[in-house]
Write a protein that holds these residues in place. Structure first.
Motif, short mmCIF file in Angstrom:
data_model
loop_
_atom_site.label_atom_id
_atom_site.label_comp_id
_atom_site.label_asym_id
_atom_site.label_seq_id
_atom_site.Cartn_x
_atom_site.Cartn_y
_atom_site.Cartn_z
N PRO A 171 -0.70 -14.42 -7.14
CA PRO A 171 0.53 -15.15 -7.48
C PRO A 171 0.98 -14.93 -8.92
N GLY A 172 0.03 -14.99 -9.86
CA GLY A 172 0.40 -14.79 -11.26
C GLY A 172 0.98 -13.41 -11.52
N ASP A 173 0.42 -12.39 -10.87
CA ASP A 173 0.93 -11.02 -11.03
C ASP A 173 2.31 -10.88 -10.39
N MET A 174 2.51 -11.54 -9.23
CA MET A 174 3.83 -11.48 -8.60
C MET A 174 4.90 -12.09 -9.51
N LEU A 175 4.54 -13.18 -10.17
CA LEU A 175 5.49 -13.82 -11.08
C LEU A 175 5.77 -12.93 -12.28
N ALA A 176 4.72 -12.29 -12.82
CA ALA A 176 4.90 -11.42 -13.97
C ALA A 176 5.78 -10.22 -13.64
N MET A 177 5.67 -9.71 -12.41
CA MET A 177 6.47 -8.56 -12.00
C MET A 177 7.81 -8.96 -11.41
N LYS A 178 8.12 -10.26 -11.45
CA LYS A 178 9.39 -10.80 -10.95
C LYS A 178 9.55 -10.61 -9.45
N LEU A 179 8.43 -10.39 -8.74
CA LEU A 179 8.50 -10.28 -7.29
C LEU A 179 8.77 -11.65 -6.68
N VAL A 180 8.24 -12.70 -7.31
CA VAL A 180 8.60 -14.07 -6.93
C VAL A 180 9.34 -14.71 -8.09
N ALA A 220 14.71 2.85 -7.72
CA ALA A 220 16.09 2.40 -7.92
C ALA A 220 16.35 1.10 -7.16
N TYR A 221 15.77 0.98 -5.96
CA TYR A 221 15.96 -0.23 -5.16
C TYR A 221 15.35 -1.44 -5.85
N LEU A 222 14.11 -1.30 -6.33
CA LEU A 222 13.46 -2.42 -7.00
C LEU A 222 14.21 -2.82 -8.26
N LYS A 223 14.72 -1.83 -8.99
CA LYS A 223 15.51 -2.12 -10.18
C LYS A 223 16.79 -2.86 -9.80
N GLU A 224 17.42 -2.45 -8.71
CA GLU A 224 18.63 -3.11 -8.21
C GLU A 224 18.37 -4.57 -7.88
N MET A 225 17.15 -4.85 -7.37
CA MET A 225 16.80 -6.21 -6.99
C MET A 225 16.20 -7.02 -8.14
N GLY A 226 16.05 -6.40 -9.30
CA GLY A 226 15.50 -7.11 -10.45
C GLY A 226 14.00 -7.24 -10.43
N ILE A 227 13.30 -6.32 -9.72
CA ILE A 227 11.84 -6.36 -9.59
C ILE A 227 11.23 -5.34 -10.54
N ASP A 228 10.12 -5.71 -11.18
CA ASP A 228 9.45 -4.82 -12.13
C ASP A 228 8.88 -3.59 -11.41
N LYS A 229 8.84 -2.47 -12.10
CA LYS A 229 8.33 -1.22 -11.55
C LYS A 229 6.83 -1.29 -11.25
N GLY A 230 6.15 -2.30 -11.77
CA GLY A 230 4.72 -2.43 -11.51
C GLY A 230 4.38 -2.54 -10.04
N VAL A 231 5.31 -3.08 -9.24
CA VAL A 231 5.08 -3.18 -7.80
C VAL A 231 4.93 -1.79 -7.20
N LEU A 232 5.78 -0.86 -7.63
CA LEU A 232 5.72 0.51 -7.14
C LEU A 232 4.41 1.19 -7.56
N ASP A 233 3.96 0.90 -8.76
CA ASP A 233 2.70 1.49 -9.24
C ASP A 233 1.52 1.03 -8.37
N ILE A 234 1.52 -0.26 -7.97
CA ILE A 234 0.44 -0.77 -7.11
C ILE A 234 0.51 -0.11 -5.74
N HIS A 249 0.85 -1.19 0.00
CA HIS A 249 0.00 0.00 0.00
C HIS A 249 0.89 1.24 0.00
N GLN A 250 0.25 2.39 -0.01
CA GLN A 250 0.96 3.66 -0.02
C GLN A 250 1.77 3.82 1.26
N ILE A 251 2.87 4.50 1.16
CA ILE A 251 3.74 4.72 2.31
C ILE A 251 3.20 5.85 3.17
N THR A 252 3.22 5.64 4.48
CA THR A 252 2.87 6.70 5.43
C THR A 252 4.16 7.28 5.99
N THR A 253 4.36 8.58 5.82
CA THR A 253 5.53 9.25 6.36
C THR A 253 5.13 10.01 7.61
#
Length: 509
Positions: free
Chosen positions: A251-260, A223-237, A168-172
């Motif tokens: 699960p299918g979306d996690m695989l598509a975004m390379k989160l798993v 930049a962190y997600l890119k460093e870890m090889g994770i798709d930017k779609g995670v940040l958009d969600i 979810h969105q970050i709370t600062t």
């Protein structure tokens, strides 16, 4: 000539104020790390081991994890994580540590067999070659909020269909601090020449929260997600999901975004069958029969300086010549002390709850100590959080009557103090109020303690706390208390209601 000047810098920015944190439905205790060996039947002498990481991510969590890795001496064990989230900066640090050490990670829970991480001086697993045994399973495990950032650091990353990963969105949270400066200066030809400036006091001036991701933070996370090889779609969600909600990623979306890295679950890293492969994975370890407990397994949350020692439940009483006093375990439990504690969960600032922490053995002086503290808080009806092995029966009776007289609620749990602890000689709480968290795991109320608990208007025992009773040789003295307080039920770990007359029902409390 040198002069001193005292000045206020109103609402000066504290260095911690811009630290982003993610909200979690239940922050709970700080994440602890323990090495667990599989208890699956037939796997010995070669069984898989893993690091169980359960709890909320806080600023000090990376230091605990580094200590755990150091104790492992280079062994590469997979991580089984179950966390509601927490501090974003700490999650990023954890993710980078995991990637640096080339560790795998899975979302899962650990069901312990025998000794639990919160138990002190447990000897049930002695001689078995490991301190903790258990089974890892996916059902109901979570990795929410900031946890997916930690999860992203794994080499192999699995969740499975029965565990949950959500963002979810970050709370600062911005913390405003009022600073008082002391400045030393010298007058040189009619002009001030400042020699030194130092802060002499800090005071909390409130806080506020924002729920929008600013551009610098967005760039860092991208930049962190890119460093870890994770798709930017995670940040958009993350950006599209309100902070008050959690978006569980399929699960299918996690695989598509390379989160798993695959659709498999925690079993791929922890089931006993993996040790029958050739070659066996690095987390499989052979332990000969009758081996001594492995020191490397002792990396749990007790490393936290803020966690107080826990007292096991009491043993049956030894009769005294006049007034019956039950012996505390090992005769070493300190006397019960009462302090006011304020919740340290950053999500509740500035309106955090407060309670009275009551920990230690009950003595004849306990009722008077409780009365003095209640008088000091005036008309405020603070709940009492009790953790006691038992003690003096008459003291428990008097304390219970005082609690009922003041119409207070009582819960069985321990209090984990943050920073300053009451029993430290050099500890002085600001305004007499300590900071801490309540944790039911490891909390206990034994022997005479339930008599004191019975005085509460509401009486609560969490699912991981323990309540035990035994004969105290005071039936004639104890019986009147059941007639005095006959109405309210006691909530026990089984979630059935036990009335004071001994009857029960299954409707819950």
């Amino acid at each position: 000539m040198s002069l001193l000047a005292m000045g206020h810098a109103a609402f000066a920015a504290d260095a911690k104020k811009s630290t982003p944190e993610k909200s979690a439905p239940d922050f709970g205790p700080t994440m602890r790390f323990v090495v667990v060996r599989s208890s699956a039947p037939g796997c010995e002498p070669t069984c898989p081991e893993w690091i169980s990481a359960e709890g909320s991510i806080e600023a000090g969590t990376p230091a605990l994890f580094k200590r755990a890795l150091k104790a492992l001496g280079g062994r590469k064990l997979p991580i089984v994580v179950d966390s509601p989230g927490g501090n974003v900066e700490a999650a990023l640090t954890l993710g980078r540590l995991i990637r640096k050490n080339k560790l795998d990670i899975a979302v899962g829970k650990t069901g312990f067999v025998g000794c639990l991480p919160d138990m002190k001086n447990c000897k049930e697993n002695d001689g078995k070659g490991a301190r903790y045994f258990g089974d890892a399973y996916a059902n109901g495990a979570i990795c929410n909020s900031a946890c997916p950032l930690m999860f992203s650091g794994g080499i192999r990353r699995v969740v499975g269909e029965w565990a949950f990963l959500g963002v979810h969105q970050i709370t600062t949270t911005y913390i405003r601090t009022k600073l008082l400066y002391r400045t030393t200066y010298r007058m040189v030809k009619g002009k001030k020449k400042i020699l030194s400036t130092r802060i002499v006091s800090r005071r909390d001036a409130g806080s506020y929260k924002t729920y929008e991701m600013n551009k610098p933070l967005e760039r860092r996370l991208s930049a962190y997600l890119k460093e870890m090889g994770i798709d930017k779609g995670v940040l958009d969600i993350m950006k599209a999901t309100p902070a008050s909600d959690i978006r569980q990623i399929k699960p299918g979306d996690m695989l598509a975004m390379k989160l798993v890295t695959s659709l498999e679950s925690v079993d791929i890293l922890t089931e006993a069958a993996i040790c029958r492969r050739s070659p066996a994975p690095a987390n499989c370890k052979e332990i000969p029969a009758n081996a001594k407990p492995a020191e490397v397994a002792a990396i749990d949350a007790k490393a936290r300086p803020s966690q107080p020692a826990q007292v096991p439940l009491s043993q049956p009483a030894k009769a005294a010549p006049t007034q019956p006093v039950e012996a505390a375990p090992g005769n070493g439990a300190p006397e019960m002390r009462f302090v006011v504690v304020r919740g340290s969960n950053p999500l509740c600032n500035p309106n955090c709850p407060e309670w009275i922490s009551a920990e230690g053995a009950i003595t004849a002086d306990t009722p008077e100590k409780l009365r003095q503290l209640l008088d000091s808080v005036g008309d405020r009806r603070l709940p009492i959080v009790i953790n006691s092995p038992g003690g003096d029966v008459l003291g428990a009776l008097a304390a219970g009557r005082l609690i009922r007289e003041r119409k207070l609620d009582v819960a069985v749990a321990r209090t984990d103090f943050i920073g300053c602890e009451p029993r430290q000689a050099d500890c002085t709480a600001e305004d007499g109020v300590y900071n801490g968290l309540t944790v039911d795991a490891g909390g206990g109320c034994g022997s005479a303690c339930p008599i004191m608990l019975a005085g509460g208007v509401k009486r609560l025992v969490g699912p991981r706390a323990q309540l035990s009773v035994h004969s105290v040789g005071q039936s004639k003295r104890s019986r009147p208390i059941s007639r005095t307080w006959p109405s309210a039920p006691v909530c026990l770990p089984q979630f059935s209601c036990i009335q004071s007359n001994g009857s029960s029902n299954s409707t819950g409390c």
